[in-house]
Design a protein around this motif. Structure first.
Motif, PDB file in Angstrom:
ATOM      1  N   TYR A 150      20.009 -19.662-118.352  1.00 13.48           N
ATOM      2  CA  TYR A 150      19.388 -18.610-119.149  1.00 13.48           C
ATOM      3  C   TYR A 150      19.024 -17.437-118.247  1.00 13.48           C
ATOM      4  N   ALA A 151      18.852 -16.269-118.855  1.00 12.74           N
ATOM      5  CA  ALA A 151      18.614 -15.049-118.084  1.00 12.74           C
ATOM      6  C   ALA A 151      17.411 -15.190-117.156  1.00 12.74           C
ATOM      7  N   GLU A 152      16.342 -15.877-117.629  1.00  8.22           N
ATOM      8  CA  GLU A 152      15.145 -16.011-116.797  1.00  8.22           C
ATOM      9  C   GLU A 152      15.356 -16.988-115.632  1.00  8.22           C
ATOM     10  N   GLU A 153      16.442 -17.766-115.683  1.00  7.28           N
ATOM     11  CA  GLU A 153      16.730 -18.706-114.596  1.00  7.28           C
ATOM     12  C   GLU A 153      17.567 -18.067-113.494  1.00  7.28           C
ATOM     13  N   VAL A 154      18.224 -16.967-113.794  1.00 13.62           N
ATOM     14  CA  VAL A 154      19.031 -16.274-112.785  1.00 13.62           C
ATOM     15  C   VAL A 154      18.105 -15.379-111.969  1.00 13.62           C
ATOM     16  N   LYS A 155      18.025 -15.665-110.683  1.00 11.47           N
ATOM     17  CA  LYS A 155      17.090 -14.962-109.817  1.00 11.47           C
ATOM     18  C   LYS A 155      17.545 -13.535-109.531  1.00 11.47           C
ATOM     19  N   LYS A 156      16.586 -12.665-109.414  1.00 10.34           N
ATOM     20  CA  LYS A 156      16.834 -11.296-108.983  1.00 10.34           C
ATOM     21  C   LYS A 156      16.253 -11.130-107.576  1.00 10.34           C
ATOM     22  N   VAL A 157      17.066 -10.643-106.666  1.00 10.88           N
ATOM     23  CA  VAL A 157      16.628 -10.472-105.285  1.00 10.88           C
ATOM     24  C   VAL A 157      16.372  -8.992-105.026  1.00 10.88           C
ATOM     25  N   GLU A 158      15.163  -8.698-104.638  1.00  7.48           N
ATOM     26  CA  GLU A 158      14.796  -7.312-104.388  1.00  7.48           C
ATOM     27  C   GLU A 158      15.620  -6.733-103.239  1.00  7.48           C
ATOM     28  N   GLY A 159      16.157  -5.552-103.461  1.00  8.22           N
ATOM     29  CA  GLY A 159      16.947  -4.886-102.420  1.00  8.22           C
ATOM     30  C   GLY A 159      18.408  -5.268-102.424  1.00  8.22           C
ATOM     31  N   PHE A 160      18.817  -6.213-103.330  1.00  4.80           N
ATOM     32  CA  PHE A 160      20.227  -6.609-103.376  1.00  4.80           C
ATOM     33  C   PHE A 160      21.064  -5.476-103.968  1.00  4.80           C
ATOM     34  N   GLY A 161      22.247  -5.268-103.416  1.00  4.00           N
ATOM     35  CA  GLY A 161      23.151  -4.244-103.912  1.00  4.00           C
ATOM     36  C   GLY A 161      23.874  -3.565-102.776  1.00  4.00           C
ATOM     37  N   ALA A 162      24.516  -2.458-103.062  1.00  2.00           N
ATOM     38  CA  ALA A 162      25.283  -1.740-102.045  1.00  2.00           C
ATOM     39  C   ALA A 162      24.347  -1.124-101.012  1.00  2.00           C
ATOM     40  N   PRO A 163      24.580  -1.410 -99.724  1.00  2.00           N
ATOM     41  CA  PRO A 163      23.744  -0.789 -98.685  1.00  2.00           C
ATOM     42  C   PRO A 163      23.936   0.726 -98.670  1.00  2.00           C
ATOM     43  N   ASP A 164      22.899   1.416 -98.270  1.00  2.00           N
ATOM     44  CA  ASP A 164      22.938   2.878 -98.220  1.00  2.00           C
ATOM     45  C   ASP A 164      23.607   3.315 -96.916  1.00  2.00           C
ATOM     46  N   VAL A 165      24.929   3.169 -96.885  1.00  2.00           N
ATOM     47  CA  VAL A 165      25.696   3.583 -95.706  1.00  2.00           C
ATOM     48  C   VAL A 165      26.899   4.395 -96.166  1.00  2.00           C
ATOM     49  N   GLU A 166      27.393   5.251 -95.293  1.00  2.00           N
ATOM     50  CA  GLU A 166      28.565   6.064 -95.599  1.00  2.00           C
ATOM     51  C   GLU A 166      29.776   5.464 -94.899  1.00  2.00           C
ATOM     52  N   LEU A 167      30.780   5.089 -95.682  1.00  2.00           N
ATOM     53  CA  LEU A 167      31.987   4.487 -95.130  1.00  2.00           C
ATOM     54  C   LEU A 167      33.072   5.542 -94.957  1.00  2.00           C
ATOM     55  N   LYS A 168      33.807   5.409 -93.868  1.00  2.00           N
ATOM     56  CA  LYS A 168      34.904   6.320 -93.613  1.00  2.00           C
ATOM     57  C   LYS A 168      36.161   5.841 -94.344  1.00  2.00           C
ATOM     58  N   ASP A 169      36.999   6.800 -94.735  1.00  2.00           N
ATOM     59  CA  ASP A 169      38.247   6.458 -95.429  1.00  2.00           C
ATOM     60  C   ASP A 169      39.123   5.551 -94.569  1.00  2.00           C
ATOM     61  N   ALA A 170      39.156   5.793 -93.260  1.00  2.00           N
ATOM     62  CA  ALA A 170      39.978   4.981 -92.358  1.00  2.00           C
ATOM     63  C   ALA A 170      39.486   3.538 -92.332  1.00  2.00           C
ATOM     64  N   GLU A 171      38.159   3.332 -92.376  1.00  2.00           N
ATOM     65  CA  GLU A 171      37.599   1.978 -92.378  1.00  2.00           C
ATOM     66  C   GLU A 171      37.983   1.244 -93.662  1.00  2.00           C
ATOM     67  N   ILE A 172      37.899   1.960 -94.784  1.00  2.00           N
ATOM     68  CA  ILE A 172      38.260   1.352 -96.065  1.00  2.00           C
ATOM     69  C   ILE A 172      39.737   0.979 -96.075  1.00  2.00           C
ATOM     70  N   LYS A 173      40.575   1.826 -95.514  1.00  3.86           N
ATOM     71  CA  LYS A 173      42.017   1.565 -95.474  1.00  3.86           C
ATOM     72  C   LYS A 173      42.321   0.311 -94.671  1.00  3.86           C
ATOM     73  N   VAL A 174      41.706   0.163 -93.502  1.00  2.00           N
ATOM     74  CA  VAL A 174      41.942  -1.024 -92.675  1.00  2.00           C
ATOM     75  C   VAL A 174      41.399  -2.275 -93.361  1.00  2.00           C
ATOM     76  N   ALA A 175      40.261  -2.147 -94.051  1.00  2.00           N
ATOM     77  CA  ALA A 175      39.699  -3.287 -94.781  1.00  2.00           C
ATOM     78  C   ALA A 175      40.667  -3.749 -95.868  1.00  2.00           C
ATOM     79  N   HIS A 176      41.293  -2.792 -96.572  1.00  2.00           N
ATOM     80  CA  HIS A 176      42.298  -3.148 -97.588  1.00  2.00           C
ATOM     81  C   HIS A 176      43.497  -3.837 -96.941  1.00  2.00           C
ATOM     82  N   GLN A 177      43.906  -3.368 -95.771  1.00  2.00           N
ATOM     83  CA  GLN A 177      45.028  -3.998 -95.065  1.00  2.00           C
ATOM     84  C   GLN A 177      44.696  -5.439 -94.686  1.00  2.00           C
TER      85      GLN A 177
END
Length: 263
Positions: A150-177
């Motif tokens: 049930y919804a109340e059984e699924v825990k919510k973790v404070e601060g969970f989500g995408a980190p506040d960082v800027e990724l470079k296009d080249a880094e994303i490309k290598v990660a996809h590779q």
């Protein structure tokens, strides 16, 4: 639609008994009444609900049966939702649903309709003194039942989500590779519990009077300072067979199509 449920999966592994070290005898678990300091037999144990500190009301099995909802005997379908909308975090336990003889036709009809519509059914059923909301989804021509958190059984973790960082296009490309280099067809049979295998070897070694061989431990990883360099190093260590090699391994030119999707 009369059906039967069979457990779809269970955890497995090597289990140990608790022994007295000096004489290797199994120790027994007992229930002790701290007031009388006596061992209590299971037949004398009842369920109690603590409504105030150290104050309880006794709940008898017959009383629980009196308040069982209708879903204790029948499953109630509540609605249908798109399979792709269901977040797997809500999945708890899995069961195979098998129709009784009288339920074969409605079972087949529901399965076919869910397959073609790409919906899952949301239903309610009572098991083990609890009413569950469940998912019904088609699987290999039949129906699987998944109990749902049930919804109340699924825990919510404070601060969970995408980190506040800027990724470079080249880094994303290598990660996809790197992802493409490690991409493969889904085959759960190739995943093994290496710790359980090591435990079996340890037990065999001790039974045969041999020495326990230590497993080589990974070196302590240094913090990633240069993400691009780390990605490139991981990519360089990844070896993927060439397309010609993969074709050569196929038994025939025609392969069955695998339908992918979430439920």
């Amino acid at each position: 639609m009369p059906v039967r449920l069979f457990s779809g999966a269970r955890s497995s592994g090597i289990s140990f008994n608790m022994l007295h070290r000096t004489d290797k005898q199994r120790v027994k678990q007992q229930y002790i009444c701290p007031l009388e300091n006596v061992v209590v037999d299971r037949s004398d144990i009842v369920k109690g609900y603590e409504f105030r500190k150290d104050e309880y009301i006794i709940i008898e099995p017959e009383e629980i049966k009196k308040i069982e909802p209708q879903t204790a005997k029948t499953m109630e379908i509540l609605e249908f939702v798109k399979a792709d909308d269901v977040d797997p975090v809500y999945f708890e336990s899995s069961y195979y649903m098998m129709p009784e003889e009288a339920g074969r036709r409605p079972y087949a009809l529901l399965t076919k309709a869910l397959e073609e519509s790409e919906y899952v059914a949301i239903a309610k059923i009572t098991m083990h003194n609890r009413e569950y909301t469940v998912f019904l989804r088609p699987h290999e021509g039949g129906l699987m039942l998944h109990t749902m958190y049930y919804a109340e059984e699924v825990k919510k973790v404070e601060g969970f989500g995408a980190p506040d960082v800027e990724l470079k296009d080249a880094e994303i490309k290598v990660a996809h590779q790197l992802i493409e280099a490690l991409a493969d067809d889904w085959n759960p049979e190739k995943y093994q519990d290496s710790f359980q295998e090591n435990l079996k070897k340890l037990i065999e070694a001790k039974l045969e009077g041999g020495e326990v061989q230590a497993v080589e431990q990974p070196k302590k990883l240094a913090p990633v300072v240069d993400l691009m360099a780390a990605l490139k190093e991981s990519l360089a260590q990844t070896k993927k067979p060439a397309a010609s090699e993969k074709v050569a391994e196929m038994p025939s030119a025609t392969q069955p199509k695998v339908r992918r999707g979430r439920a």
